[in-house]
Design an enzyme around this catalytic site. Structure first.
Site, mmCIF file in Angstrom:
data_model
loop_
_atom_site.group_PDB
_atom_site.id
_atom_site.type_symbol
_atom_site.label_atom_id
_atom_site.label_comp_id
_atom_site.label_asym_id
_atom_site.label_seq_id
_atom_site.Cartn_x
_atom_site.Cartn_y
_atom_site.Cartn_z
ATOM 1 C CG ASP A 149 -1.979 -1.074 1.174
ATOM 2 O OD1 ASP A 149 -2.347 -1.478 0.063
ATOM 3 O OD2 ASP A 149 -2.419 -1.531 2.249
ATOM 4 C CG ASP A 164 -6.704 -1.661 -1.308
ATOM 5 O OD1 ASP A 164 -6.941 -2.869 -1.472
ATOM 6 O OD2 ASP A 164 -5.780 -1.231 -0.586
#
Length: 231
Positions: free
Chosen positions: A190, A204
């Site tokens: 991330d 995401d």
């Protein structure tokens, strides 16, 4: 033949012996000829059945070929959307690992967006950090369900929504399968950070956008098979 009635002096036509009109005789012969009318009705019936059979066969071919071709086009839209999301996710994760490892967060939009590398063992947005393998198996199931449903897609918006979900699920699943610390337990990369929001990635984002699009389509009554249901 005509004769005169002695009482009334009126001419009387003898229809029994009077010659009929030639056309009437032809019609009578055609209508009362042995088997003439039955033969004509039989021919008409055969022709009608042949035409009906040909029309039904053509309708079946159209119904069989048309929806299949339409479904293939919708599947193409789905896979293009999924491939686009997947490639963007893989490239941006590669760049994030290469240029953000060991560095401080990089501001992109002051006070709104910055780049910060995080290794996430949980689900999207850092949920369930101790359930890595469970989320890996769930992602596999999601991918399988989407691929199965893709064969019955006849709606472009739904194809795009499923494509976003598929690309996002495959992106994070790739991390869980191939990244450290172990197969099926890999940590997801991330790197996008917003104020008061968990760090996330392109996969995401695609999953969230695809899910929101599905909700909107459902509220509008548009079904994955192209039908529109109205309450």
């Amino acid at each position: 033949m005509t004769h005169v009635d002695p009482a009334s002096r009126e001419p009387i036509i003898d229809t029994a012996h009077s010659p009929k009109h030639p056309h009437q005789n032809a019609a009578a012969k055609a209508g009362h000829a042995p088997g003439g009318g039955d033969l004509e009705d039989s021919v008409d019936s055969v022709v009608d059945r042949a035409l009906d059979s040909a029309a039904a066969e053509q309708a079946e071919r159209t119904a069989a070929v048309g929806p299949a071709s339409l479904s293939r086009r919708r599947m193409g839209v789905l896979f293009v959307a999924a491939a686009t999301v997947y490639l963007l996710d893989m490239v941006t994760k590669y760049l994030a690992v290469r240029y953000l490892t060991g560095h401080d967060p990089v501001p992109v939009v002051d006070g709104l967006l910055r780049l910060r590398l995080v290794r996430n063992p949980g689900a999207a947005f850092g949920i369930g950090v101790n359930m890595t393998i469970v989320f890996t198996l769930v992602a596999m199931v999601v991918v399988g369900v989407i691929l199965r449903m893709a064969r019955r897609l006849y709606s472009v918006p739904w194809a795009i929504a499923f494509g976003l979900l598929l690309g996002g699920a495959l992106g994070n699943l790739t991390d869980r399968v191939f990244r450290p610390p172990a197969v099926l337990r890999g940590h997801v990369v991330d790197f996008l950070e917003l104020p008061y929001w968990p760090v996330f990635n392109i996969a995401d984002s695609a999953i969230v956008i695809g899910g929101c699009l599905m909700v909107v389509l459902s509220f509008r009554g548009l079904q994955p098979d192209g039908r529109v249901s109205r309450d």
